[in-house]
Design a protein around this motif. Structure first.
Motif, PDB file in Angstrom:
ATOM      1  N   THR A  15     -20.605 -77.154   8.661  1.00 56.86           N
ATOM      2  CA  THR A  15     -21.065 -78.465   8.222  1.00 56.86           C
ATOM      3  C   THR A  15     -19.874 -79.403   8.188  1.00 56.86           C
ATOM      4  O   THR A  15     -18.835 -79.068   7.631  1.00 56.86           O
ATOM      5  CB  THR A  15     -21.719 -78.371   6.835  1.00 56.86           C
ATOM      6  N   LYS A  17     -18.321 -83.639   7.899  1.00 54.29           N
ATOM      7  CA  LYS A  17     -18.555 -84.954   7.302  1.00 54.29           C
ATOM      8  C   LYS A  17     -18.947 -85.977   8.359  1.00 54.29           C
ATOM      9  O   LYS A  17     -19.852 -86.773   8.166  1.00 54.29           O
ATOM     10  CB  LYS A  17     -17.289 -85.411   6.570  1.00 54.29           C
ATOM     11  N   PHE A  51     -34.116 -78.659   1.991  1.00 50.33           N
ATOM     12  CA  PHE A  51     -33.814 -80.008   1.497  1.00 50.33           C
ATOM     13  C   PHE A  51     -34.976 -80.918   1.885  1.00 50.33           C
ATOM     14  O   PHE A  51     -35.116 -81.286   3.048  1.00 50.33           O
ATOM     15  CB  PHE A  51     -32.520 -80.567   2.110  1.00 50.33           C
ATOM     16  N   LEU A  54     -34.013 -84.711   3.316  1.00 49.53           N
ATOM     17  CA  LEU A  54     -33.142 -84.812   4.478  1.00 49.53           C
ATOM     18  C   LEU A  54     -33.728 -85.787   5.498  1.00 49.53           C
ATOM     19  O   LEU A  54     -34.883 -85.664   5.891  1.00 49.53           O
ATOM     20  CB  LEU A  54     -32.974 -83.428   5.111  1.00 49.53           C
ATOM     21  N   VAL A  57     -30.364 -84.599  11.008  1.00 46.63           N
ATOM     22  CA  VAL A  57     -29.160 -83.799  11.185  1.00 46.63           C
ATOM     23  C   VAL A  57     -28.604 -84.098  12.573  1.00 46.63           C
ATOM     24  O   VAL A  57     -29.330 -84.025  13.560  1.00 46.63           O
ATOM     25  CB  VAL A  57     -29.437 -82.285  11.060  1.00 46.63           C
ATOM     26  N   GLU A  74     -23.940 -82.403  10.923  1.00 49.08           N
ATOM     27  CA  GLU A  74     -23.717 -83.499   9.980  1.00 49.08           C
ATOM     28  C   GLU A  74     -25.073 -83.868   9.383  1.00 49.08           C
ATOM     29  O   GLU A  74     -25.958 -84.368  10.074  1.00 49.08           O
ATOM     30  CB  GLU A  74     -23.102 -84.713  10.674  1.00 49.08           C
ATOM     31  N   TYR A  75     -25.246 -83.597   8.094  1.00 48.09           N
ATOM     32  CA  TYR A  75     -26.494 -83.908   7.404  1.00 48.09           C
ATOM     33  C   TYR A  75     -26.485 -85.371   6.972  1.00 48.09           C
ATOM     34  O   TYR A  75     -25.483 -85.849   6.439  1.00 48.09           O
ATOM     35  CB  TYR A  75     -26.676 -82.997   6.184  1.00 48.09           C
ATOM     36  N   GLU A  79     -27.341 -86.246  -0.550  1.00 42.81           N
ATOM     37  CA  GLU A  79     -26.027 -86.162  -1.189  1.00 42.81           C
ATOM     38  C   GLU A  79     -25.253 -84.982  -0.601  1.00 42.81           C
ATOM     39  O   GLU A  79     -25.785 -83.881  -0.448  1.00 42.81           O
ATOM     40  CB  GLU A  79     -26.170 -85.957  -2.702  1.00 42.81           C
ATOM     41  N   ARG A  80     -23.997 -85.249  -0.257  1.00 46.68           N
ATOM     42  CA  ARG A  80     -23.143 -84.209   0.314  1.00 46.68           C
ATOM     43  C   ARG A  80     -21.837 -84.168  -0.461  1.00 46.68           C
ATOM     44  O   ARG A  80     -21.311 -85.192  -0.862  1.00 46.68           O
ATOM     45  CB  ARG A  80     -22.856 -84.485   1.789  1.00 46.68           C
ATOM     46  N   GLY A  83     -16.943 -78.974   0.586  1.00 49.22           N
ATOM     47  CA  GLY A  83     -17.083 -77.558   0.292  1.00 49.22           C
ATOM     48  C   GLY A  83     -15.792 -76.792   0.456  1.00 49.22           C
ATOM     49  O   GLY A  83     -15.794 -75.574   0.424  1.00 49.22           O
ATOM     50  N   ASP A 141     -12.374 -81.481   8.125  1.00 46.11           N
ATOM     51  CA  ASP A 141     -13.041 -81.351   6.832  1.00 46.11           C
ATOM     52  C   ASP A 141     -12.448 -80.232   5.984  1.00 46.11           C
ATOM     53  O   ASP A 141     -13.075 -79.759   5.046  1.00 46.11           O
ATOM     54  CB  ASP A 141     -14.544 -81.119   7.042  1.00 46.11           C
TER      55      ASP A 141
END
Length: 153
Positions: A15, A17, A51, A54, A57, A74-75, A79-80, A83, A141
């Protein structure tokens, strides 16, 4: 009736950003091949990741030289949170890619601004990879990527 069992490996997913920044890193700096890129608003994805809110993606599939594939995701519209954790923390992960000319690659990546966790390339002195060399680095990321040059032995 057939018994369920694992029969192979398909891909790993990371995943990210910002998909475009990550594509620049993986394709232009590491030399992975872009296989496909899409934006999906399919409801089944919301169900897989569980989710409901959503929106979409952004997805890219990359081929690592040698055969394995990586999926970048990238979702959007949810809210992200970052991680990134230390390699010793449970729930963390990394990918290890085999390289040649690790010293030259390390120098080139450093010159391009890539950040490394290890301050220098490490000689592996024991175990299954004895004689190899490795170093940990970060993607945009802070996902950990291990570069390993396998021993010629």
């Amino acid at each position: 009736m057939s018994e369920g069992k694992v029969v192979g490996f398909i891909h790993s997913g990371i995943t990210v950003k910002d998909l475009e920044i990550s594509l620049d890193f993986y394709v232009n700096k590491l030399g992975f091949e872009l296989l496909s890129k899409q934006v999906s608003k399919q409801e089944y994805i919301s169900r897989i990741v569980n989710f409901r809110d959503l929106e979409e993606v952004k997805i890219a599939f990359l081929q690592i030289p040698g055969g394995s594939q990586i999926e970048l995701l990238e979702y959007v519209g949810i809210e992200r949170l970052a991680g990134n954790v230390r390699p010793c923390d449970y729930g963390s992960g990394h990918i290890c890619i085999q390289v040649e000319g690790i010293e030259q690659l390390y120098k080139s990546l450093k010159e391009q601004g890539v950040q490394f966790r290890s301050p220098q390339i490490v000689d592996i002195t024991a175990g299954a990879n004895k004689g190899s060399k490795a170093i940990y680095m970060y993607d945009p990321d802070d996902y950990i990527i291990e570069l390993m040059q396998k021993s010629a032995l």
